[in-house]
Design a protein around this motif. Structure first.
Motif, PDB file in Angstrom:
ATOM      1  N   TYR A 158      -4.777   1.932  -1.151  1.00  0.00           N
ATOM      2  CA  TYR A 158      -4.782   0.259  -0.975  1.00  0.00           C
ATOM      3  C   TYR A 158      -4.718  -0.282  -2.348  1.00  0.00           C
ATOM      4  O   TYR A 158      -5.679  -0.212  -3.198  1.00  0.00           O
ATOM      5  CB  TYR A 158      -6.458   0.163  -0.234  1.00  0.00           C
ATOM      6  CG  TYR A 158      -6.373  -1.414  -0.040  1.00  0.00           C
ATOM      7  CD1 TYR A 158      -6.104  -1.911   0.991  1.00  0.00           C
ATOM      8  CD2 TYR A 158      -7.187  -2.324  -1.061  1.00  0.00           C
ATOM      9  CE1 TYR A 158      -6.141  -3.280   1.524  1.00  0.00           C
ATOM     10  CE2 TYR A 158      -7.199  -3.467  -0.666  1.00  0.00           C
ATOM     11  CZ  TYR A 158      -6.905  -3.915   0.653  1.00  0.00           C
ATOM     12  OH  TYR A 158      -7.301  -5.145   0.863  1.00  0.00           O
ATOM     13  N   ARG A 159      -3.895  -1.149  -2.326  1.00  0.00           N
ATOM     14  CA  ARG A 159      -3.601  -1.915  -3.574  1.00  0.00           C
ATOM     15  C   ARG A 159      -4.364  -3.137  -3.680  1.00  0.00           C
ATOM     16  O   ARG A 159      -4.155  -4.307  -2.539  1.00  0.00           O
ATOM     17  CB  ARG A 159      -1.945  -2.305  -3.844  1.00  0.00           C
ATOM     18  CG  ARG A 159      -1.845  -2.403  -5.238  1.00  0.00           C
ATOM     19  CD  ARG A 159      -0.272  -2.738  -5.408  1.00  0.00           C
ATOM     20  NE  ARG A 159       0.514  -1.893  -4.948  1.00  0.00           N
ATOM     21  CZ  ARG A 159       1.081  -0.867  -5.731  1.00  0.00           C
ATOM     22  NH1 ARG A 159       0.872  -0.869  -6.930  1.00  0.00           N
ATOM     23  NH2 ARG A 159       1.924  -0.031  -5.030  1.00  0.00           N
TER      24      ARG A 159
ATOM     25  N   ASN B  70      -3.883 -10.161  -1.995  1.00  0.00           N
ATOM     26  CA  ASN B  70      -4.554  -9.594  -0.919  1.00  0.00           C
ATOM     27  C   ASN B  70      -5.416 -10.635  -0.171  1.00  0.00           C
ATOM     28  O   ASN B  70      -5.924 -11.679  -0.520  1.00  0.00           O
ATOM     29  CB  ASN B  70      -5.731  -8.688  -1.483  1.00  0.00           C
ATOM     30  CG  ASN B  70      -5.141  -7.428  -1.872  1.00  0.00           C
ATOM     31  OD1 ASN B  70      -5.020  -7.181  -3.169  1.00  0.00           O
ATOM     32  ND2 ASN B  70      -4.334  -6.738  -1.024  1.00  0.00           N
TER      33      ASN B  70
ATOM     34  N   ALA C   7      -9.578   5.121   1.662  1.00  0.00           N
ATOM     35  CA  ALA C   7      -8.739   5.140   0.464  1.00  0.00           C
ATOM     36  C   ALA C   7      -9.047   4.928  -0.889  1.00  0.00           C
ATOM     37  O   ALA C   7     -10.048   4.331  -1.113  1.00  0.00           O
ATOM     38  CB  ALA C   7      -7.878   4.014   1.202  1.00  0.00           C
TER      39      ALA C   7
ATOM     40  N   ASP D 143       0.711  -1.159   0.027  1.00  0.00           N
ATOM     41  CA  ASP D 143      -0.033  -0.192   0.093  1.00  0.00           C
ATOM     42  C   ASP D 143       0.957   1.441   0.008  1.00  0.00           C
ATOM     43  O   ASP D 143       2.088   1.077   0.009  1.00  0.00           O
ATOM     44  CB  ASP D 143      -1.013   0.090   1.221  1.00  0.00           C
ATOM     45  CG  ASP D 143      -2.002  -1.111   1.251  1.00  0.00           C
ATOM     46  OD1 ASP D 143      -2.303  -1.521   0.058  1.00  0.00           O
ATOM     47  OD2 ASP D 143      -2.500  -1.475   2.147  1.00  0.00           O
TER      48      ASP D 143
ATOM     49  N   PHE E 141      -5.853  -1.229   7.136  1.00  0.00           N
ATOM     50  CA  PHE E 141      -4.580  -0.312   6.643  1.00  0.00           C
ATOM     51  C   PHE E 141      -4.719   1.009   6.822  1.00  0.00           C
ATOM     52  O   PHE E 141      -3.816   1.959   6.793  1.00  0.00           O
ATOM     53  CB  PHE E 141      -4.839  -0.751   5.078  1.00  0.00           C
ATOM     54  CG  PHE E 141      -6.209  -0.096   4.573  1.00  0.00           C
ATOM     55  CD1 PHE E 141      -6.266   1.188   4.184  1.00  0.00           C
ATOM     56  CD2 PHE E 141      -7.429  -0.782   4.565  1.00  0.00           C
ATOM     57  CE1 PHE E 141      -7.856   1.912   3.809  1.00  0.00           C
ATOM     58  CE2 PHE E 141      -8.663  -0.397   4.275  1.00  0.00           C
ATOM     59  CZ  PHE E 141      -8.821   1.050   3.815  1.00  0.00           C
ATOM     60  N   GLY E 142      -6.015   1.583   7.167  1.00  0.00           N
ATOM     61  CA  GLY E 142      -6.275   2.869   7.446  1.00  0.00           C
ATOM     62  C   GLY E 142      -6.606   3.395   8.918  1.00  0.00           C
ATOM     63  O   GLY E 142      -7.398   4.226   8.857  1.00  0.00           O
TER      64      GLY E 142
ATOM     65  N   GLN F 109      -4.761   7.242   1.717  1.00  0.00           N
ATOM     66  CA  GLN F 109      -4.114   6.249   1.218  1.00  0.00           C
ATOM     67  C   GLN F 109      -4.480   5.509  -0.087  1.00  0.00           C
ATOM     68  O   GLN F 109      -5.464   6.050  -0.450  1.00  0.00           O
ATOM     69  CB  GLN F 109      -3.984   5.053   2.545  1.00  0.00           C
ATOM     70  CG  GLN F 109      -3.539   5.580   3.729  1.00  0.00           C
ATOM     71  CD  GLN F 109      -3.433   4.455   4.911  1.00  0.00           C
ATOM     72  OE1 GLN F 109      -4.222   4.786   5.770  1.00  0.00           O
ATOM     73  NE2 GLN F 109      -2.804   3.292   4.641  1.00  0.00           N
TER      74      GLN F 109
ATOM     75  N   ILE G 178      -8.634   2.830  -4.085  1.00  0.00           N
ATOM     76  CA  ILE G 178      -8.410   1.418  -4.367  1.00  0.00           C
ATOM     77  C   ILE G 178      -7.444   1.388  -5.914  1.00  0.00           C
ATOM     78  O   ILE G 178      -8.025   1.855  -6.836  1.00  0.00           O
ATOM     79  CB  ILE G 178      -9.324   0.413  -4.496  1.00  0.00           C
ATOM     80  CG1 ILE G 178     -10.127   0.411  -3.060  1.00  0.00           C
ATOM     81  CG2 ILE G 178      -8.887  -0.967  -4.970  1.00  0.00           C
ATOM     82  CD1 ILE G 178     -11.558  -0.514  -3.069  1.00  0.00           C
TER      83      ILE G 178
ATOM     84  N   PHE H 161     -12.676   3.103  -0.771  1.00  0.00           N
ATOM     85  CA  PHE H 161     -12.617   1.987  -0.156  1.00  0.00           C
ATOM     86  C   PHE H 161     -13.932   1.365   0.401  1.00  0.00           C
ATOM     87  O   PHE H 161     -14.490   0.295   0.468  1.00  0.00           O
ATOM     88  CB  PHE H 161     -11.600   1.565   0.701  1.00  0.00           C
ATOM     89  CG  PHE H 161     -11.401   0.253   1.314  1.00  0.00           C
ATOM     90  CD1 PHE H 161     -10.733  -0.809   0.809  1.00  0.00           C
ATOM     91  CD2 PHE H 161     -11.907  -0.177   2.598  1.00  0.00           C
ATOM     92  CE1 PHE H 161     -10.651  -2.236   1.266  1.00  0.00           C
ATOM     93  CE2 PHE H 161     -11.907  -1.394   3.153  1.00  0.00           C
ATOM     94  CZ  PHE H 161     -11.388  -2.289   2.318  1.00  0.00           C
TER      95      PHE H 161
END
Length: 331
Positions: A225-226, A231, A123, A97, A178-179, A223, A125, A137
């Motif tokens: 997010y990948r 994943n 975030a 990320d 992630f966030g 952010q 994506i 997201f």
């Protein structure tokens, strides 16, 4: 001033293609008072070499490396970095990320203004090539898993506050790990370490933060997010048994916390026993859904059991709905 020390916990596992993007996004932050704690969880690709090459010509000041010889998983790896953290605030970052340049500074502004225990953010994506797949997201997710934001109260166009959330809703409270950023001292009771049997941190930490104080969610996409084939949630179909067991592990961790630690929030302190009972009921019904091969007679026995003890009531309706929506595959 909100200039407090921040610890950024970065977890890598088979992220060789994304190392530079991830680390560049840290050093592009407008907020500068941070340390970087990096763990490679025994990657089987070239991740470790990519990390070492990245720092060949870069200062290692305020950077700590942990190159694991054994794959420990997310939470055990997270705990290793958490044990080294010297900051007042904890920020996490997965190795695939990226932060936006104002990720830390905006979160710290919110911490300072609202005196909250945790800040969560939205975030964008992206895919492996950094192409945007979605501008949000949370708001464009089709998963009920990420509908937490609907439970809060609107502060303004961008901010949602969660404070003294109804205890039944608080039980399943979560944000994407992630966030989130949080005050390190909310984990003081448990020795600054998460229960190591957990699969992830995105339910347990927000739950503790909610018991300790206010949570603020910002709709700002701070952010990237990948989404790719590796994943945990999006890259592959998750087996129902794995998902249910993961949920139950989080529920058990919450029960353990409610039983063993003081709750500063008086509302939740009064509801402690009720919260434990509701969680136990949820674990019970989750376990019922694990086996889809029961015969009609077996399911009738389960309903009889529900009727004969304190787990009845609403759980009977939940189980009946499960029976209607899950075809009996036992021929």
């Amino acid at each position: 001033m909100y200039q407090k020390k921040v610890s950024i916990l970065v977890l890598f596992y088979n992220h060789e293609k994304f190392v530079k993007d991830c680390l560049d996004s840290i050093y592009e932050q407008t907020y500068k008072d941070y340390e970087v704690l990096i763990r490679d969880d025994a990657s089987t690709d070239n991740t470790r070499n990519e990390i070492e090459n990245y720092y060949k010509n870069k200062s290692k000041h305020n950077v700590d490396f942990d190159f694991g010889d054994e794959n420990l998983g997310i939470v055990k790896s997270y705990n290793i970095l958490l044990s080294k953290a010297k900051g007042d605030y904890i920020f996490g970052l997965a190795g695939d990320d990226m932060y936006c340049p104002n990720r830390i500074s905006r979160a710290m502004e919110i911490f300072n203004q609202y005196k909250c225990s945790l800040v969560a953010n939205d975030a964008k994506i992206i895919n492996e090539n950094k192409e945007i797949l979605s501008d949000s997201f949370y708001y464009k997710s089709k998963r009920e898993y990420f509908k937490t934001i609907d439970l809060g109260d609107i502060l303004n166009n961008n901010l949602i506050i969660f404070n003294n959330l109804n205890f039944r809703k608080a039980i399943g409270f979560l944000f994407g790990g992630f966030g989130i950023a949080y005050k390190k001292d909310i984990l003081q009771d448990i020795g600054y370490a998460l229960p190591d049997y957990l699969k992830n941190e995105d339910s347990f930490i927000p739950f503790i933060a909610l018991l300790k104080g206010k949570i603020i969610f910002t709709k700002e996409t701070l952010q990237k997010y990948r989404m790719h084939n590796n994943n945990f949630y999006f890259g592959k179909k998750i087996d129902n048994k794995i998902m249910v067991n993961s949920l139950n592990e989080n529920y058990n961790a919450k029960i353990e916390y409610l039983k063993n630690y003081a709750l500063e929030n008086q509302y939740y302190n009064k509801k402690r026993r009720k919260m434990i009972k509701v969680i136990e009921k949820q674990i019970f019904i989750n376990n019922l859904t694990l086996n889809e091969n029961w015969t009609f007679l077996s399911r009738l026995k389960i309903i009889k059991k529900l009727l004969s003890n304190s787990y009845g009531g609403r759980l009977i309706f939940k189980y009946l709905w499960f029976c209607l929506t899950h075809k009996n595959t036992n021929k």
